[in-house]
Design an enzyme around this catalytic site. Structure first.
Site, short mmCIF file in Angstrom:
data_model
loop_
_atom_site.label_atom_id
_atom_site.label_comp_id
_atom_site.label_asym_id
_atom_site.label_seq_id
_atom_site.Cartn_x
_atom_site.Cartn_y
_atom_site.Cartn_z
CB CYS A 1 -14.54 -2.43 -12.66
SG CYS A 1 -14.51 -0.51 -12.73
NE ARG B 1 -11.54 -7.12 -11.23
CZ ARG B 1 -10.53 -7.53 -12.21
NH1 ARG B 1 -9.71 -8.49 -11.64
NH2 ARG B 1 -10.46 -7.04 -13.34
CD1 TRP C 1 -9.67 1.91 -8.38
CD2 TRP C 1 -9.44 2.25 -10.35
NE1 TRP C 1 -8.60 2.47 -8.41
CE2 TRP C 1 -8.12 2.59 -9.68
CE3 TRP C 1 -9.31 2.21 -12.10
CZ2 TRP C 1 -7.25 3.52 -10.37
CZ3 TRP C 1 -8.26 2.98 -12.31
CH2 TRP C 1 -7.20 3.44 -11.78
CG ASN D 1 -12.91 -4.33 -15.64
OD1 ASN D 1 -12.52 -3.55 -15.20
ND2 ASN D 1 -12.60 -5.80 -15.53
N GLY D 2 -13.51 -1.91 -17.50
CA GLY D 2 -12.49 -1.33 -18.77
C GLY D 2 -12.57 0.12 -19.24
CD GLU E 1 7.81 -4.51 -3.12
OE1 GLU E 1 7.82 -3.67 -4.08
OE2 GLU E 1 6.84 -5.12 -2.55
CE LYS F 1 3.87 -3.61 -1.23
NZ LYS F 1 4.32 -4.57 -2.35
CD GLU G 1 1.65 -0.59 -3.10
OE1 GLU G 1 0.92 -0.96 -4.09
OE2 GLU G 1 2.56 -1.63 -2.26
CG HIS H 1 26.00 10.69 -6.39
ND1 HIS H 1 27.26 11.45 -6.66
CD2 HIS H 1 26.33 9.56 -6.16
CE1 HIS H 1 28.09 10.57 -6.67
NE2 HIS H 1 27.72 9.36 -6.53
CE LYS I 1 -3.42 -8.35 -5.78
NZ LYS I 1 -1.95 -8.24 -5.01
C1 F6R Z 1 2.21 -2.95 -5.18
C2 F6R Z 1 1.59 -3.70 -6.36
C3 F6R Z 1 1.46 -3.01 -7.82
C4 F6R Z 1 1.70 -4.23 -8.79
C5 F6R Z 1 1.46 -3.59 -10.12
C6 F6R Z 1 1.67 -4.97 -11.12
O1 F6R Z 1 1.90 -3.67 -4.05
O2 F6R Z 1 0.69 -4.72 -5.95
O3 F6R Z 1 2.48 -2.23 -7.95
O4 F6R Z 1 2.84 -4.98 -8.34
O5 F6R Z 1 0.35 -3.08 -10.36
O6 F6R Z 1 0.69 -5.86 -10.87
P1 F6R Z 1 0.89 -7.57 -11.69
O7 F6R Z 1 1.93 -7.80 -10.92
O8 F6R Z 1 -0.33 -7.81 -11.29
O9 F6R Z 1 0.97 -7.03 -12.98
#
Ligand code: F6R
Length: 606
Positions: A2, A27, A74, A100-101, A479, A483, A486, A502, A601
């Site tokens: 949030c 957020r 969120w 927020n929380g 990774e 990506k 997501e 395997h 985020k």
């Molecule tokens: C993927 C992504 C998430 C963050 C994860 C950790 O693109 O952004 O997987 O990497 O939530 O976030 P931070 O780095 O802010 O602790």
């Protein structure tokens, strides 16, 4: 999760709140709402969905008043509908809050409040805060908020207004809050970009801080009411740096910012003349026997590259943990452990709690962190900032490559300090690191980007994808798959290429695109053998090769060339190709890459 904004001053609050919330939608964007105090009453307007829904509502009926609070949600407790949207008000509308929380004991609190006659409108955990404050209120809002917070367990950034007060009371535990200090006006937000259009003078509130804002200033205290001194920091990012800067999306802008971000990560830290790395940290490189790297998501994959680099170059045993597991698996930690947490936001609750767990057992702690002033940085012994700049796109890009580069420097530093890396090897790697911004610039050359776009579009309708890599580039494959998942919602899996036989090999048929990172490395031949295994089962191979490798091009259905790089720095260069593949797949499918569904985020809930 949030986003929170607050304002008190001479301006019309609506404008400040909406522009601030627009910067915080990363957020969460399940709903948005604002509350404005017009001097006589507090009016609340809120709407499910993205901020534009609220803006449309306000177009028809703007709100007047120069004190207000705003929220972008969120959802954790309760559906993302109009009723559950913040702000939440008491039944008489005199007290209004945003939060927020997560309030972990909200059910017990709610039952108690209901038994005492309080009526709840929403299904949220947050609404209990409004009722608790109402119950404790006896003319002093600050005291009422303090009494309410003494009853809650959990994480909160909370902002409160009361119809009888020209002021705002806010507090934080775990969830971030930053205060903007203007001339005759004050701001609050979950994150700096929300305020940059108005002020660059910021106060990062600490865990357990409470603050009272008036038109002419602020007072910070702890949750027991003891005054606290907080310094005002001048933030250099301009508002432009946090905007899209001409690109269609934040994600694309941030992909293109990588040469600059990498320069910022490396700058002033590599000394060619002496072959030394200066990280400006106090850590004694001889003071630990093992390293635990702890992180989530993309940062976790950066940690996996870190493991490889540190073990190779500094010969120290490293283990890498997903933070949410580390916390609960009773890890073996001692004073001989260096715990390295990796985080873009510095706020991810799983990582923050894992850090606390490691500290509890006496580990030394180091952070590889982007966000200045974030919660983790205040609890770490030392922080190696990656200096990637604000990352707004939900899918992490530039923070990842900067984290990997930071690990390279750390491995180099440890290797040299512990004598496992000769001066000559050190100099060679230092040179390779210094090349990174240029190599990434090259990886973003228009013809290369166009080629990746072409291949991405060709396979954009695939139902599944497989990513393979080996050695230091197996995390690059993980990774790449993350990506793609997501932002395009295509199911993707990733494996160290040698592991495919395997099990995952059973998935391969003519409909499965398999992206293989086969750039120059000690294991290239072995990787090509794995490619043959895929082709023998009719899988479609998208082969990522180093420039000039015409020999292996015949093994791919589609070949993408990436700039030739030293094996140890290749994960940075190769990651850029992975990002672009995911990006153009998602845009070909018409997805909103900056706001992928179900994601936020900064994940500040467990
Ligand atoms: C993927 C992504 C998430 C963050 C994860 C950790 O693109 O952004 O997987 O990497 O939530 O976030 P931070 O780095 O802010 O602790």
């Amino acid at each position: 999760m949030c986003g929170i904004v607050g304002y008190i001053g001479p301006r019309q609050a609506q404008e400040v709140l909406i522009s601030g919330l627009a910067k915080l939608e990363y957020r969460g964007y399940d709903s948005a709402g604002i509350a404005i105090h017009d001097g006589a009453q507090i009016d609340v307007k809120k709407k499910a969905g993205k901020l534009e829904n609220l803006s449309t509502l306000l177009d028809g009926q703007p709100m007047s008043g120069s004190l207000g609070i705003g929220h972008t949600r969120w959802a954790t407790h309760g559906l993302p509908n109009d009723t559950n949207a913040h702000p939440h008000a008491t039944e008489d509308g005199r007290i209004v809050i945003i939060h927020n929380g997560i309030i972990e004991n909200y059910l017990t609190l709610k039952e108690g409040l209901m038994s005492r006659g309080h009526q709840f409108k929403s299904e949220t955990d947050s609404e209990v805060l409004a009722h608790l404050i109402e119950e404790a209120y006896a003319g002093n809002l600050e005291e009422a908020v303090r009494a309410a917070l003494a009853q809650v367990r959990g994480a909160y950034g909370i902002v409160v207004t009361h119809v009888d007060h020209r002021g705002i009371v806010a507090a934080r535990t775990v969830s971030p809050l930053v205060m903007g200090v203007g001339e005759g006006e004050m701001f609050l937000a979950s994150d700096v970009p929300a305020l940059l259009a108005y002020t660059r003078n910021m106060v990062f509130l600490h865990d357990g801080d409470m603050v009272v804002l008036n038109d002419d200033g602020f007072r910070v205290m702890d949750l027991a009411g003891n005054p606290q001194q907080r310094t005002i920091e001048h933030i250099e990012w301009d508002a432009e740096a946090a905007e899209k800067g001409g690109f269609d999306t934040y994600m694309l802008k941030e992909i293109y910012e990588q040469p600059q971000a990498l320069t910022n990560t490396l700058i002033g830290r590599l000394h060619d003349e002496t072959g030394e790395v200066n990280l400006d940290i106090n850590l004694d490189p001889g003071s630990f026997k093992r390293i635990s790297i702890i992180a989530c998501g993309t940062a976790f994959y950066a940690g996996l590259v870190g493991e490889y680099l540190i073990e190779q170059l500094a010969r120290i045993p490293v283990e890498v943990d997903v933070a949410s597991e580390y916390r609960y698996r009773d890890p073996l930690v001692s004073e001989n452990t260096l715990a390295i947490v990796v985080s873009q936001s510095g706020e991810t609750i799983d990582t923050l709690e894992a850090l606390r767990e490691a500290k509890k057992f006496g580990a030394k702690t180091l952070g590889v962190i982007n966000a200045k002033g974030s919660s983790m940085t205040r609890e770490l012994d030392d922080t190696l900032y990656i200096h990637a700049g604000p990352e707004i796109g939900v899918a992490s890009t530039k923070a990842y490559t900067s984290m990997v580069s930071a690990f390279l420097m750390l491995a180099l530093w440890l290797g040299r300090a512990r004598g496992t890396l000769s001066e000559e090897q050190g100099a060679e790697l230092l040179k390779a690191a210094r090349e990174l911004p240029r190599l990434v610039e090259e990886a973003l050359a228009p013809e290369r980007v166009a080629r990746i776009k072409e291949v991405a579009e060709k396979y954009a309708t695939a139902r599944d994808y497989l990513f393979l890599g080996r050695g230091v580039n197996s995390p690059t494959a993980y990774e790449g798959a993350l990506k793609l998942k997501e932002i395009s919602y295509i199911h993707a899996e990733a494996y160290a290429a040698g592991e495919m036989k395997h099990g995952p090999i059973a998935l391969i048929d003519e409909n499965l695109p398999v992206a293989v990172i086969a750039t120059e490395s000690r294991l290239l031949e072995k990787t090509i053998s794995n490619v043959q295994e895929v082709r023998a089962r009719a899988g479609k191979v998208i082969l990522f090769l180093s420039d000039g490798d015409t020999e292996n091009a015949r093994h791919g259905d589609d070949v993408i060339y990436v700039p030739r790089a030293h094996e140890m720095v290749s994960p940075v260069v190769n990651a850029v190709a992975m990002q672009l593949l995911a990006y153009f797949t998602a845009t070909a499918l018409g997805k909103d890459v900056d706001k992928p569904r179900n994601l936020a985020k900064s994940v500040t809930v467990e």
